[in-house]
Design an enzyme around this catalytic site. Sequence first.
Site, short mmCIF file in Angstrom:
data_model
loop_
_atom_site.label_atom_id
_atom_site.label_comp_id
_atom_site.label_asym_id
_atom_site.label_seq_id
_atom_site.Cartn_x
_atom_site.Cartn_y
_atom_site.Cartn_z
N ASP A 110 0.73 -1.20 -0.03
CA ASP A 110 -0.02 0.21 0.07
C ASP A 110 0.79 1.21 -0.06
OD1 ASP A 110 0.70 -0.72 2.79
OD2 ASP A 110 -0.59 0.78 3.28
N ASP A 153 9.00 3.74 -1.28
CA ASP A 153 8.27 3.36 0.04
C ASP A 153 7.05 2.69 -0.46
OD1 ASP A 153 7.50 2.82 2.68
OD2 ASP A 153 6.92 4.96 3.01
N GLU A 165 0.14 -0.65 5.72
CA GLU A 165 1.27 0.07 6.59
C GLU A 165 1.06 1.37 6.77
OE1 GLU A 165 5.34 1.25 7.92
OE2 GLU A 165 4.07 1.95 5.93
N GLU A 207 11.80 -1.85 4.55
CA GLU A 207 11.63 -0.43 4.62
C GLU A 207 12.93 0.34 4.09
OE1 GLU A 207 9.07 1.50 5.13
OE2 GLU A 207 7.65 0.40 6.08
N HIS A 267 6.92 9.38 0.11
CA HIS A 267 5.86 10.21 0.37
C HIS A 267 5.88 11.66 -0.35
CE1 HIS A 267 4.70 8.11 4.09
NE2 HIS A 267 4.93 7.10 3.23
#
Length: 380
Positions: free
Chosen positions: A71, A102, A135, A164, A353
């Site tokens: 996700d 990510d 997550e 990660e 992000h």
Amino acid sequence: MPVDPVHLSAELIRCASVTPDEGGALVLLERLLAGAGFTCTRVDRGGVSNLYARWGLRGANKSFGFNGHTDVVPVGDAAAWSRDPFGGEVVDGVLWGRGATDMKTGVAAFTAAAVDFVRSTPPDGAVILAITGDEEGDAVDGTVALLDWMAQNGERMSHCLVGEPTCPNVMGEMMKIGRRGSMTCWFTATGVQGHSAYPHRARNPMSALVNLLARLEAEPLDTGTDHFDASTLAITTIDCGNPATNVIPAKGHATVNIRFNDAHSGASLTAWLQGHAAAVQAETGVQIDLRLQISGESFLTPPGEFSALVARSVAAETGVTPEYSTSGGTSDARFVKDHCPVVEFGLVGKTMHQVDERVEVAQIHQLKAIYSRVLRDYFA
């Protein structure tokens, strides 16, 4: 043919799996893993999609696990992106798209490494992939659901590597052997409304909150521990929604977020917050109520053979010896640590992000090579 981690990463990026939508990402991985002889089980719970895949016998003495998530966070303003956030384009040696760091590339790298490993050198043991679609969200029905299902069905990992992104600037420079804990506290102060010209006739909740927040910030929580930096407390909101300048409000709200090391626990910090709130309430006569959420406790996997094995693999493939770190936010390793020893290693995460999230293709190939070496050495 070996699995190309860049091609697989691009395919995953093209799956619009914004939390909690599965977007086809786990379907794609299940098809690949099942074709390589993995026993695959969908462990969906609470509207969240999860995938458990195991090659080898259940309960094998050596059962190496990878954990990661497919996700991603929302793209934000799609018009601000230089390229389609779900295009998975490779341009001039760079892969673009949401999840490029990510962490769809991390999932692709360990999936490719696992498939190639069991095909070429079937180990005496089990290789497990625990992949979640939750997550970036509430993380209630993601990795936690997978671990619950594993406990109920006699499945277990001996050690786990979470993929990660862990490197700040240079591939190979950092791995995580623990994480700080995280908790949020919402304060509600209830006083007595009144005219601002007659403050003695009111009981100002905002003054009480300012007093309380000043107390919380007055002294550092600690100065750090052997493997952790100092804990931090940040004031994130102060509000009462009052549009009038001549009215003392009846209620006020404030929020603080604490990132804490192994000198504290969620319970000890809860007691600390409650103590200060009670003291200010007694001093001011303003009622102060608390609501708390502990997102995860701090944890540490003490440096040992497992972390050293991962570090050696990183150094062998990158020429860089990784620093053992506990910095950053939280990850699903905070759940895995209750199941087995866990460390984290992944890509450079500078653009995660962000608008125009992207990663160098060479790093994805390096990451697969690192994970492949970890598997070889673990089962040697």
